[in-house]
Design a protein around this motif. Structure first.
Motif, PDB file in Angstrom:
ATOM      1  N   ASP A 181      10.821  78.849 -17.980  1.00 50.50           N
ATOM      2  CA  ASP A 181      11.278  77.705 -17.190  1.00 50.50           C
ATOM      3  C   ASP A 181      11.305  77.977 -15.690  1.00 50.50           C
ATOM      4  N   ASP A 182      10.604  79.001 -15.240  1.00 48.71           N
ATOM      5  CA  ASP A 182      10.657  79.345 -13.809  1.00 48.71           C
ATOM      6  C   ASP A 182      10.198  78.192 -12.922  1.00 48.71           C
ATOM      7  N   ALA A 183       9.114  77.515 -13.309  1.00 49.87           N
ATOM      8  CA  ALA A 183       8.611  76.409 -12.494  1.00 49.87           C
ATOM      9  C   ALA A 183       9.625  75.268 -12.453  1.00 49.87           C
ATOM     10  N   LEU A 184      10.236  74.971 -13.591  1.00 50.80           N
ATOM     11  CA  LEU A 184      11.242  73.913 -13.639  1.00 50.80           C
ATOM     12  C   LEU A 184      12.446  74.267 -12.779  1.00 50.80           C
ATOM     13  N   ILE A 185      12.941  75.486 -12.908  1.00 51.58           N
ATOM     14  CA  ILE A 185      14.120  75.900 -12.149  1.00 51.58           C
ATOM     15  C   ILE A 185      13.822  75.882 -10.652  1.00 51.58           C
ATOM     16  N   THR A 186      12.623  76.314 -10.269  1.00 48.22           N
ATOM     17  CA  THR A 186      12.231  76.281  -8.858  1.00 48.22           C
ATOM     18  C   THR A 186      12.252  74.855  -8.322  1.00 48.22           C
ATOM     19  N   ALA A 187      11.739  73.904  -9.110  1.00 49.75           N
ATOM     20  CA  ALA A 187      11.745  72.496  -8.699  1.00 49.75           C
ATOM     21  C   ALA A 187      13.169  71.958  -8.617  1.00 49.75           C
ATOM     22  N   LEU A 188      14.032  72.378  -9.527  1.00 50.02           N
ATOM     23  CA  LEU A 188      15.422  71.916  -9.517  1.00 50.02           C
ATOM     24  C   LEU A 188      16.181  72.474  -8.319  1.00 50.02           C
ATOM     25  N   ILE A 189      15.835  73.671  -7.877  1.00 44.30           N
ATOM     26  CA  ILE A 189      16.453  74.234  -6.671  1.00 44.30           C
ATOM     27  C   ILE A 189      16.141  73.343  -5.471  1.00 44.30           C
ATOM     28  N   VAL A 190      14.876  72.931  -5.353  1.00 47.14           N
ATOM     29  CA  VAL A 190      14.479  72.040  -4.256  1.00 47.14           C
ATOM     30  C   VAL A 190      15.237  70.720  -4.347  1.00 47.14           C
TER      31      VAL A 190
END
Length: 208
Positions: free
Chosen positions: A30-39
């Motif tokens: 889920d790294d890509a998802l978590i990165t997007a959620l940080i933004v």
């Protein structure tokens, strides 16, 4: 008037590693998802507070220089003590003013020399007025005739207040655990934690 982003922040206030530690996620799926959620959490925090967290550039576009009718650059109620000719910059903290440009009456863009204006960047919102003994020049009376470009943000991620970072982590956790528009509960009752959004109260810029 409207505010446009010129260059977004190069980094985020929370790293992927910090986010995964908070979420207790070890896998990379889920790294890509978590990165997007940080933004998304950072953008939400900036919208709620009227602040820029990491260094970024903005352009404020006005339909003319402000006059005696009141300051320009903010959408909310204006305290009567503010100068009537002040340009207000809602994105705090403002680090520097890059340029002030305007369309002259001949339709050509001009850059206002720094000797013609003064900026007070410690307040929130920051203020720009003509220098002592000066007035704003005559701008073409049409929409978008004045542009103010500036740099805002606390700097790097280490300079962002911890209260905002904690709020982002809590918001991130809610977004990660609830990935749909609605949540169907089989039992029990969900209640929002009352202190969460209060974490941002100390950082909200007035009059936004």
């Amino acid at each position: 008037m409207f505010l446009a982003s010129i260059s977004p922040p190069a980094t985020e206030p929370i790293t992927l590693a910090e986010a995964k530690a908070h979420l207790r996620v070890d896998l990379t799926d889920d790294d890509a998802l978590i990165t997007a959620l940080i933004v998304a959490a950072r953008q939400y925090a900036e919208s709620e507070t009227g602040r820029s967290l990491i260094t970024q550039s903005w352009r404020l576009v006005l339909d003319g220089f402000p006059g005696s009718c009141g300051p320009a650059g903010t959408a909310g109620p204006i305290p009567s003590l503010l100068p009537g000719n002040a340009i207000l910059l809602d994105q705090a903290p403002v680090q520097s003013i890059t340029s002030i440009q305007y369309l002259d009456t001949g339709g050509a863009w001009q850059t206002l020399p720094e000797t013609e204006w003064v900026a007070e960047l410690q307040s929130a919102p920051a203020r720009i007025t003509p220098a002592f003994g000066k007035t704003w020049p005559a701008a073409l009376p049409q929409i978008g005739s004045v542009k103010v470009e500036f740099v805002a943000g606390y700097g790097e991620d280490a300079a962002v207040p911890q209260g905002i970072k904690i709020w982002m982590l809590l918001r991130l956790g809610a977004l990660y655990e609830n990935r749909e528009e609605v949540s169907a509960m089989r039992q029990g009752k969900i209640e929002a934690l009352p202190y969460v959004d209060r974490l941002l109260d100390a950082y909200r810029v007035p009059w936004i």
